[in-house]
Write a protein that holds these residues in place. Structure first.
Motif, PDB file in Angstrom:
ATOM      1  N   GLN A 187       7.996  11.202  12.102  1.00 20.94           N
ATOM      2  CA  GLN A 187       7.256  10.333  11.119  1.00 20.94           C
ATOM      3  C   GLN A 187       7.462  10.731   9.621  1.00 20.94           C
ATOM      4  O   GLN A 187       7.527  12.062   9.350  1.00 20.94           O
ATOM      5  CB  GLN A 187       5.591  10.249  11.555  1.00 20.94           C
ATOM      6  CG  GLN A 187       5.487   9.973  12.975  1.00 20.94           C
ATOM      7  CD  GLN A 187       5.869   8.321  13.083  1.00 20.94           C
ATOM      8  OE1 GLN A 187       5.829   7.451  12.033  1.00 20.94           O
ATOM      9  NE2 GLN A 187       6.411   8.162  14.506  1.00 20.94           N
ATOM     10  N   VAL A 188       7.409   9.906   8.655  1.00 19.46           N
ATOM     11  CA  VAL A 188       7.652  10.265   7.357  1.00 19.46           C
ATOM     12  C   VAL A 188       6.429   9.954   6.414  1.00 19.46           C
ATOM     13  O   VAL A 188       5.805   9.030   6.954  1.00 19.46           O
ATOM     14  CB  VAL A 188       8.899   9.412   6.888  1.00 19.46           C
ATOM     15  CG1 VAL A 188      10.211  10.038   7.481  1.00 19.46           C
ATOM     16  CG2 VAL A 188       8.799   8.074   6.943  1.00 19.46           C
ATOM     17  N   SER A 189       6.116  10.723   5.405  1.00 17.95           N
ATOM     18  CA  SER A 189       4.807  10.172   4.677  1.00 17.95           C
ATOM     19  C   SER A 189       5.486  10.670   3.158  1.00 17.95           C
ATOM     20  O   SER A 189       6.459  11.369   3.190  1.00 17.95           O
ATOM     21  CB  SER A 189       3.846  11.173   5.041  1.00 17.95           C
ATOM     22  OG  SER A 189       3.913  12.480   5.245  1.00 17.95           O
ATOM     23  N   ALA A 190       4.527  10.437   2.281  1.00 13.17           N
ATOM     24  CA  ALA A 190       4.730  10.785   0.868  1.00 13.17           C
ATOM     25  C   ALA A 190       6.215  10.302   0.458  1.00 13.17           C
ATOM     26  O   ALA A 190       6.910  11.249  -0.296  1.00 13.17           O
ATOM     27  CB  ALA A 190       4.639  12.191   0.488  1.00 13.17           C
ATOM     28  N   VAL A 191       6.429   9.109   0.848  1.00 10.21           N
ATOM     29  CA  VAL A 191       7.846   8.475   0.390  1.00 10.21           C
ATOM     30  C   VAL A 191       7.814   8.175  -0.955  1.00 10.21           C
ATOM     31  O   VAL A 191       6.946   7.215  -1.298  1.00 10.21           O
ATOM     32  CB  VAL A 191       8.249   7.383   1.218  1.00 10.21           C
ATOM     33  CG1 VAL A 191       9.640   6.691   0.894  1.00 10.21           C
ATOM     34  CG2 VAL A 191       8.314   7.732   2.649  1.00 10.21           C
ATOM     35  N   LYS A 192       8.695   8.756  -1.931  1.00 12.32           N
ATOM     36  CA  LYS A 192       8.891   8.047  -3.272  1.00 12.32           C
ATOM     37  C   LYS A 192      10.184   8.486  -3.848  1.00 12.32           C
ATOM     38  O   LYS A 192      11.184   9.003  -3.176  1.00 12.32           O
ATOM     39  CB  LYS A 192       7.797   9.083  -3.940  1.00 12.32           C
ATOM     40  CG  LYS A 192       8.020  10.439  -4.027  1.00 12.32           C
ATOM     41  CD  LYS A 192       6.785  11.198  -4.831  1.00 12.32           C
ATOM     42  CE  LYS A 192       7.154  12.705  -4.558  1.00 12.32           C
ATOM     43  NZ  LYS A 192       6.083  13.440  -5.283  1.00 12.32           N
ATOM     44  N   ILE A 193      10.342   7.945  -4.973  1.00 11.62           N
ATOM     45  CA  ILE A 193      11.727   7.842  -5.613  1.00 11.62           C
ATOM     46  C   ILE A 193      11.623   9.174  -6.350  1.00 11.62           C
ATOM     47  O   ILE A 193      10.777   9.484  -7.343  1.00 11.62           O
ATOM     48  CB  ILE A 193      11.942   6.881  -6.543  1.00 11.62           C
ATOM     49  CG1 ILE A 193      11.987   5.476  -5.935  1.00 11.62           C
ATOM     50  CG2 ILE A 193      13.222   6.894  -7.448  1.00 11.62           C
ATOM     51  CD1 ILE A 193      12.953   5.241  -5.098  1.00 11.62           C
ATOM     52  N   ALA A 194      12.760  10.132  -6.226  1.00 13.78           N
ATOM     53  CA  ALA A 194      13.189  11.178  -7.013  1.00 13.78           C
ATOM     54  C   ALA A 194      14.074  10.972  -7.946  1.00 13.78           C
ATOM     55  O   ALA A 194      13.638  11.559  -8.975  1.00 13.78           O
ATOM     56  CB  ALA A 194      13.480  12.191  -5.937  1.00 13.78           C
ATOM     57  N   VAL A 195      15.133  10.380  -7.634  1.00 15.70           N
ATOM     58  CA  VAL A 195      15.966   9.931  -8.982  1.00 15.70           C
ATOM     59  C   VAL A 195      16.328   8.378  -8.749  1.00 15.70           C
ATOM     60  O   VAL A 195      16.872   8.123  -7.706  1.00 15.70           O
ATOM     61  CB  VAL A 195      17.420  10.950  -8.858  1.00 15.70           C
ATOM     62  CG1 VAL A 195      18.282  10.377  -9.993  1.00 15.70           C
ATOM     63  CG2 VAL A 195      16.964  12.415  -8.908  1.00 15.70           C
ATOM     64  N   SER A 196      15.973   7.697  -9.687  1.00 17.70           N
ATOM     65  CA  SER A 196      16.558   6.225  -9.736  1.00 17.70           C
ATOM     66  C   SER A 196      17.788   5.837  -9.998  1.00 17.70           C
ATOM     67  O   SER A 196      18.608   6.620 -10.499  1.00 17.70           O
ATOM     68  CB  SER A 196      15.494   5.591 -10.813  1.00 17.70           C
ATOM     69  OG  SER A 196      15.724   4.273 -10.786  1.00 17.70           O
ATOM     70  N   SER A 197      18.325   4.934  -9.455  1.00 21.80           N
ATOM     71  CA  SER A 197      19.669   4.511  -9.581  1.00 21.80           C
ATOM     72  C   SER A 197      19.565   3.657 -11.006  1.00 21.80           C
ATOM     73  O   SER A 197      20.804   3.197 -11.366  1.00 21.80           O
ATOM     74  CB  SER A 197      20.118   3.624  -8.526  1.00 21.80           C
ATOM     75  OG  SER A 197      19.068   2.451  -8.276  1.00 21.80           O
ATOM     76  N   GLY A 198      18.738   3.174 -11.491  1.00 18.30           N
ATOM     77  CA  GLY A 198      18.676   2.366 -12.730  1.00 18.30           C
ATOM     78  C   GLY A 198      18.849   0.795 -12.252  1.00 18.30           C
ATOM     79  O   GLY A 198      18.415   0.021 -13.023  1.00 18.30           O
ATOM     80  N   TYR A 199      18.399   0.450 -11.058  1.00 14.26           N
ATOM     81  CA  TYR A 199      18.388  -0.836 -10.493  1.00 14.26           C
ATOM     82  C   TYR A 199      17.316  -0.765  -9.665  1.00 14.26           C
ATOM     83  O   TYR A 199      17.108  -0.128  -8.595  1.00 14.26           O
ATOM     84  CB  TYR A 199      19.650  -1.100  -9.862  1.00 14.26           C
ATOM     85  CG  TYR A 199      20.810  -1.176 -10.581  1.00 14.26           C
ATOM     86  CD1 TYR A 199      21.093  -2.347 -11.630  1.00 14.26           C
ATOM     87  CD2 TYR A 199      21.821  -0.270 -10.639  1.00 14.26           C
ATOM     88  CE1 TYR A 199      22.043  -2.309 -12.337  1.00 14.26           C
ATOM     89  CE2 TYR A 199      22.880  -0.164 -11.506  1.00 14.26           C
ATOM     90  CZ  TYR A 199      23.235  -1.152 -12.473  1.00 14.26           C
ATOM     91  OH  TYR A 199      24.320  -1.332 -13.133  1.00 14.26           O
ATOM     92  N   GLY A 200      16.202  -1.760 -10.158  1.00 18.79           N
ATOM     93  CA  GLY A 200      15.173  -1.796  -9.172  1.00 18.79           C
ATOM     94  C   GLY A 200      15.449  -2.116  -8.024  1.00 18.79           C
ATOM     95  O   GLY A 200      14.647  -2.004  -6.828  1.00 18.79           O
ATOM     96  N   MET A 201      16.164  -3.143  -7.524  1.00 24.56           N
ATOM     97  CA  MET A 201      16.703  -3.793  -6.334  1.00 24.56           C
ATOM     98  C   MET A 201      17.439  -2.631  -5.080  1.00 24.56           C
ATOM     99  O   MET A 201      16.845  -2.632  -4.224  1.00 24.56           O
ATOM    100  CB  MET A 201      17.523  -5.079  -6.475  1.00 24.56           C
ATOM    101  CG  MET A 201      18.834  -4.612  -6.935  1.00 24.56           C
ATOM    102  SD  MET A 201      19.811  -6.114  -7.086  1.00 24.56           S
ATOM    103  CE  MET A 201      18.818  -7.181  -8.184  1.00 24.56           C
ATOM    104  N   LEU A 202      17.936  -1.744  -6.117  1.00 24.21           N
ATOM    105  CA  LEU A 202      18.410  -0.789  -5.179  1.00 24.21           C
ATOM    106  C   LEU A 202      17.468   0.384  -4.788  1.00 24.21           C
ATOM    107  O   LEU A 202      17.548   0.930  -3.661  1.00 24.21           O
ATOM    108  CB  LEU A 202      19.666   0.036  -5.958  1.00 24.21           C
ATOM    109  CG  LEU A 202      20.792  -0.940  -6.341  1.00 24.21           C
ATOM    110  CD1 LEU A 202      22.123   0.070  -6.610  1.00 24.21           C
ATOM    111  CD2 LEU A 202      21.398  -1.512  -4.981  1.00 24.21           C
TER     112      LEU A 202
END
Length: 243
Positions: A187-202
């Protein structure tokens, strides 16, 4: 030579009365006969009078005259009242008597000694401190080979669950997003973006891949323990698809 004697008896140069009467009657008879003959000839030569011919014409009834529409009566135009000119009040300014001002000598301020201006020093904005990604130490008594193999399995599971956004594929948008999360017994938790790709859809597709991935069970030595992960989710039209 014989001479003819008149049969009429002449009495002393005049005709006798019977002969005169007979001659008058004869002349009258001749006149009457001539009159009768003339009337009869006149009747024969006179053309008959034409009889009057009676002509009958059909009576044409005239159409009744169309009613003439009466024009609407215009409302009586009310006379526009002309504004009365406002009365102009002429104000008479009476000259005021001259006021003699007495000049008062103002004290002259002494010059103040100005301190030397210090040069403006522009302080540079403080630079942000570098973010240090501190990873939790791996659990003790874990074989490094087993742990590395398990981490590769987790990354492969996330990359396999990735679904390339159709709009990004049609627009030829590519990139990669790093997602951090905590793993505990599949199971996974605390899922978040660490480094963005610059595109919201990605970035959104990367978060969905981490949440929907089918993770392998942990090794026995790592069961029941929370392990931090940072996984790169790659969106490439061609080339490598997993780290």
């Amino acid at each position: 030579m014989t001479t003819l004697e008149s049969p009429m008896p002449v009495v002393s140069g005049r005709l006798s009365l019977p002969y005169a009467t007979a001659i008058a009657l004869l002349i009258e008879a001749l006149l009457l006969a001539a009159l009768v003959i003339g009337l009869s000839d006149a009747k024969k030569t006179t053309p008959p009078r034409p009889q009057p011919v009676m002509l009958s014409f059909p009576v044409i009834q005239a159409a009744p005259p169309k009613p003439v529409p009466t024009p609407p009566r215009k409302p009586p135009v009310k006379p526009v009242p002309h504004p009365r000119p406002a009365p102009v009040h002429h104000t008479v300014h009476h000259p005021s008597p001259p006021v003699h001002k007495t000049e008062v000598a103002e004290p002259v301020p002494e010059p103040l000694a100005m301190a030397p201006a210090e040069p403006d020093t522009v302080s540079a904005p403080p630079q942000p401190a570098p973010v240090q990604h501190t990873e939790k130490p791996s659990p003790p008594n874990v074989d490094p080979n087993i742990q590395a193999r398990f981490e590769d399995q987790v990354r492969s599971a996330v990359q396999s669950a990735m679904r390339y956004p159709y709009a990004a594929r049609m627009a030829h948008i590519s990139g990669r997003t790093q997602v951090s999360f905590e793993y505990t017994d599949g199971q996974v938790s605390a899922v978040k973006i660490a480094v963005s790709s610059g595109y919201g859809m990605l970035d959104s597709a990367a978060l969905q891949a981490v949440s929907a991935a089918a993770y392998p069970p942990p090794p026995k030595t790592m069961a029941g323990k929370s392990m931090p992960f940072k996984v790169w989710v790659r969106f490439y039209l061609t080339g490598p698809s997993a780290n």
